[in-house]
Design an enzyme around this catalytic site. Structure first.
Site, PDB file in Angstrom:
ATOM      1  N   LYS A  83       0.836  -1.201   0.000  1.00 13.21           N
ATOM      2  CA  LYS A  83       0.000   0.000   0.000  1.00 13.21           C
ATOM      3  C   LYS A  83       0.870   1.250   0.000  1.00 13.21           C
ATOM      4  O   LYS A  83       1.888   1.316   0.696  1.00 13.21           O
ATOM      5  CB  LYS A  83      -0.913  -0.016   1.232  1.00 13.21           C
ATOM      6  CG  LYS A  83      -1.897   1.145   1.321  1.00 13.21           C
ATOM      7  CD  LYS A  83      -2.721   1.009   2.593  1.00 13.21           C
ATOM      8  CE  LYS A  83      -3.753   2.119   2.739  1.00 13.21           C
ATOM      9  NZ  LYS A  83      -4.551   1.950   3.971  1.00 13.21           N
ATOM     10  N   SER A 160      -9.135   1.969   3.561  1.00 14.07           N
ATOM     11  CA  SER A 160      -8.275   2.704   2.658  1.00 14.07           C
ATOM     12  C   SER A 160      -7.287   1.839   1.885  1.00 14.07           C
ATOM     13  O   SER A 160      -6.516   2.348   1.079  1.00 14.07           O
ATOM     14  CB  SER A 160      -7.488   3.756   3.446  1.00 14.07           C
ATOM     15  OG  SER A 160      -6.663   3.149   4.432  1.00 14.07           O
ATOM     16  N   SER A 184      -9.531  -0.367   7.776  1.00 15.20           N
ATOM     17  CA  SER A 184      -9.015  -0.071   6.445  1.00 15.20           C
ATOM     18  C   SER A 184      -8.405  -1.236   5.701  1.00 15.20           C
ATOM     19  O   SER A 184      -8.113  -1.123   4.515  1.00 15.20           O
ATOM     20  CB  SER A 184      -7.980   1.058   6.533  1.00 15.20           C
ATOM     21  OG  SER A 184      -8.416   2.099   7.365  1.00 15.20           O
TER      22      SER A 184
END
Length: 471
Positions: A83, A160, A184
């Site tokens: 990420k 996220s 997330s």
């Protein structure tokens, strides 16, 4: 189930077994994963960058290690994504923000989890998308645009860690590193039909320290619980840069998967005792997963944990953290921010120290209540989310009446506040063919137990849902 015929569809553990047996090589697997990564970028906008040449060089080095019988570690040669909130040596970490420029830093450091993966020989395919600074439960940003769902690109991937979830779902590597501040990794994993674990806070070292404080965790995202356990064995290694890390784990997470589910005390809470409208398809799929745990010998009781929704305290902590993220920016730079992020930052700036400490008090009381609850129950089971993926590019579902993402994620952020391990397992599809997730929550430090129960659900076939896009 029959074994997939393409390398890009194999688990991490099957890949390494194949490397050891000489069936195929890390270079073969990486080439296929890179093809899937390009397709995932085209289909869902899952990647901020794909590093093909670097990945193939890492794969060739891994191939030599396997050929000589000296793999660097348990994920040597496994295609992996990271990420774009986690530092990665030699590759900019832009955090979805136009306020960060690639030339602003040397990018000469790995985050702890990335460092442990590199030491173990992982092949890094590229960086995956995130909302700006990871602030919300969907993935779109001013810098990289909207990330769609692999099952329907017009729907959100969640966030996220939406790019990571979409990448794993579409075969762009069986493993990914995500971050979880309020759900997330679990939100996008639920929406995209994969597995994710938010480990006990401190179990996976984090550096730099998050401005969102101890709400923010690093977690594995994978095809299944067994691969996540493999990844946990790697990334839970110590790193002196994290002052709040826990001591060494008590044994291997992979070995813990073999333990029984029979005899576990499971509390099933359909809505945490709150007035949450859970979609009928979601409620039915989660209940079926709970019935599977019962059939496996767990003692299941339908009961709520007796806690109140801590959303206002969460907002105080989360919005204050967001304000801290951008406090160094001047007025011109702030105009570049996601408008929703600007809004919560402005709210965060208005909180006082007493407001913040009152939220901490709420958090401590919640942690105490859940500690008491887990003295009677090994696991708490809930839906991961009360809904499935909605329209991409929106923070909240149209017509929901919610103003912030926390309005539709009531089952995830409470357990960031309590620092408990929580995982999501796919357990079906809704009427639109979109994935549904069931959440398993354990007491603090019971990460191995959560993984064991999740693995049992996989073994029992609960997570056997169609792959997206025919992959």
């Amino acid at each position: 189930m029959t074994e997939p015929t393409q390398l890009a569809d194999l688990s991490a553990q099957r890949l390494t077994a194949g490397y050891a047996a000489g069936e195929f090589s890390p270079v073969d697997a990486t080439r296929e994963a890179l093809e899937r990564a390009e397709a995932a970028r085209s289909r869902t906008n899952a990647f901020t960058r794909i590093d093909g040449d670097e990945a193939l060089a890492e794969a060739r080095a891994s191939e030599e290690r396997w050929r000589s019988g000296q793999p660097a570690g348990p994920v040597d040669g496994v295609p992996t994504t990271v990420k774009d909130l986690l530092l990665t040596h030699g590759r900019p970490t832009l955090r979805g923000s136009l306020t960060i420029r690639p030339e602003d830093a040397a990018w000469d450091e790995d985050a702890p989890a990335v460092a442990r993966m590199r030491e173990s020989g992982a092949v890094f395919l590229g960086k995956t998308t995130t909302p700006e600074f990871g602030w919300k439960g969907v993935t779109d940003s001013p810098r990289h645009g909207v990330t769609g769902n692999p099952y329907d690109p017009g729907r959100t991937s969640g966030g996220s860690s939406g790019g990571s979830a979409a990448a794993v779902a579409l075969g762009a590597g069986p493993l990914s590193l995500g971050t979880d501040g309020g759900g997330s990794v679990r939100i996008p994993a639920s929406f995209c039909g994969i597995f994710a674990l938010k480990a006990t806070y401190g179990r996976v070292p984090l550096y730099p320290a998050s401005p969102f404080g101890t709400l923010s965790h690093v977690g594995p995202m994978a095809r299944d619980a067994a691969d996540a356990a493999l990844l946990m064995d790697v990334i839970s290694g110590p790193d002196w840069r994290d002052w709040s890390q826990l001591g060494p784990a008590a044994g291997s997470f992979r070995e813990a998967l073999a333990g029984p589910v029979s005899g576990l005390r499971v509390a099933y809470s359909p809505a945490l005792g709150w007035d949450v409208p859970v979609a009928p398809d979601v409620a039915a799929a989660v209940r079926s997963a709970v019935e599977t745990l019962s059939a496996l010998g767990a003692y299941v009781e339908e009961i709520d944990p007796g806690i109140e929704d801590p959303v206002e305290a969460f907002h105080t902590l989360w919005f204050s953290g967001a304000a801290r993220v951008v406090e160094h920016l001047d007025a011109a730079a702030r105009e570049l921010l996601d408008p929703g992020l600007r809004e919560i930052c402005a709210q965060g700036e208005r909180y006082s120290a007493l407001d913040y400490l009152a939220a901490v008090d709420t958090r401590m009381a919640l942690g105490k209540a859940m500690g008491r609850f887990h003295s009677a129950y090994d696991l708490l089971v809930t839906p991961t989310e009360p809904i499935t993926a909605f329209e991409a590019g929106a923070e909240v579902p149209a017509g929901s009446g919610h103003t912030r993402w926390t309005g539709w994620t009531p089952f995830t952020y409470p357990f960031n506040m309590t620092q408990q391990p929580a995982a999501t397992v796919p357990c079906g599809l809704d009427g639109d063919g979109l994935p549904i997730g069931v959440q398993l929550v354990g007491a603090r430090h019971a990460d191995a137990l959560v993984l064991r129960a999740a693995h049992a659900l996989y073994t029992a076939g609960v997570a056997d849902i169609p792959r997206p896009g025919g992959s």
